[in-house]
Design an enzyme around this catalytic site. Sequence first.
Site, short mmCIF file in Angstrom:
data_model
loop_
_atom_site.label_atom_id
_atom_site.label_comp_id
_atom_site.label_asym_id
_atom_site.label_seq_id
_atom_site.Cartn_x
_atom_site.Cartn_y
_atom_site.Cartn_z
CG ASP A 10 -1.80 1.22 1.34
OD1 ASP A 10 -2.36 1.61 0.30
OD2 ASP A 10 -1.96 1.80 2.43
CB SER A 11 0.23 4.81 -0.53
OG SER A 11 -0.91 4.89 0.30
CE1 TYR A 42 2.21 5.21 -3.76
CE2 TYR A 42 0.90 3.32 -4.41
CZ TYR A 42 2.12 3.87 -4.07
OH TYR A 42 3.24 3.07 -4.05
N GLY A 43 -3.51 8.76 -3.64
CA GLY A 43 -4.89 9.07 -4.03
C GLY A 43 -5.08 10.25 -4.97
CB CYS A 73 -3.21 0.36 -2.37
SG CYS A 73 -3.39 2.06 -2.90
CG ASN A 74 -9.64 0.40 -2.00
OD1 ASN A 74 -10.65 -0.21 -2.31
ND2 ASN A 74 -9.10 0.31 -0.80
CB THR A 75 -5.33 4.62 -5.10
OG1 THR A 75 -6.05 5.15 -3.99
CG2 THR A 75 -5.11 5.69 -6.14
CD GLU A 152 0.13 6.97 6.13
OE1 GLU A 152 1.23 6.99 6.69
OE2 GLU A 152 -0.27 5.99 5.45
CB CYS A 184 -9.44 4.51 0.93
SG CYS A 184 -7.77 5.05 1.41
CB THR A 185 -6.43 -0.18 2.64
OG1 THR A 185 -5.37 0.58 2.06
CG2 THR A 185 -6.93 -1.20 1.65
CG HIS A 186 -4.78 5.16 4.55
ND1 HIS A 186 -4.26 4.59 3.42
CD2 HIS A 186 -3.73 5.70 5.21
CE1 HIS A 186 -2.95 4.78 3.40
NE2 HIS A 186 -2.60 5.46 4.47
N1 DGL Z 1 -4.74 3.24 1.12
C1 DGL Z 1 -4.83 3.55 -0.26
C2 DGL Z 1 -6.11 3.18 -0.91
O1 DGL Z 1 -6.68 2.18 -0.51
C3 DGL Z 1 -4.18 4.81 -0.73
C4 DGL Z 1 -4.39 6.05 0.02
C5 DGL Z 1 -3.50 7.13 -0.55
O2 DGL Z 1 -2.28 6.88 -0.59
O3 DGL Z 1 -4.02 8.16 -0.99
O4 DGL Z 1 -6.56 3.80 -1.83
#
Ligand code: DGL
Length: 263
Positions: A10-11, A42-43, A73-75, A152, A184-186
């Site tokens: 993931d990011s 990454y988003g 990571c979804n993105t 984060e 988003c995994t965050h």
């Molecule tokens: N956790 C990531 C996701 O699932 C990326 C979040 C990010 O880096 O913007 O999209």
Amino acid sequence: MKQKPIGVFDSGVGGLTILRALRRALPHEKLIYFGDTANVPYGGKSKKAVTQLSLQVARFLQSQGVKLIVVACNTASAQALGTLRKQLTVPVLGVIEPGAQAAIAATRNHKIAVLGTQGTVESQAYVKAIQKRCKNARVFQQACPLFVPLAEEGYAQHPATQLIAQDYLTPVRESGADTVILGCTHYPILKDVIAQTMGPRVQLVDSADTLAATVAAFLKEHHLAATARGSVKLYASDAPDKFTRAAQKLLGQKTVRATLKKV
Ligand code: DGL
């Protein structure tokens, strides 16, 4: 082959929510996790940049002899999965399909909301994945970019997070969706605030458990399930100490430690 590790990336810390579910579901697997903390988030990045960053990380994981890569990571799943599958020699699984599946199973009124990064929302990946399986589903999307730095920074219970959640989630409540995908995994890190803001009638779908089940099924089908003792190895592309603290808290494991690895 069976005893080889699984690569997960993931990011940043978000994908640790997936790692936690994989640990629970697959206690015999060796898991190597890469948090691209030098490049988070990454988003808001272009598809080209996300694809390049994802490829770099995935190639590093491949060089570690993994039998499978999980894009936690979804993105990256939304924007780079096709390229990763073309460019790598190991199989690659993403989070979008399991998330869509879980939401369709959960909804009763066929109104599903997706919370995600700008990149995930713009890719329409969830909309396509949901409507492919459920033609009459209505999908409402909401980008929540500030949730990533809040997660984060460990701001799960901070009043600032509550204020921002009110702002992002008011239109989601008004959409009438009975099911909300934490796309988003965050976001599962902020689950309590999101749940409070959405109210008790809305179900939150965190794709971590569905993804872990998908990984388990894949390993079984391909006779790749490990039988040895499982382990976790962490890498971060920047600030490994900060990453270590977040990982220890999220995984509930005081002994894990991240190694700095530039890719
Ligand atoms: N956790 C990531 C996701 O699932 C990326 C979040 C990010 O880096 O913007 O999209």
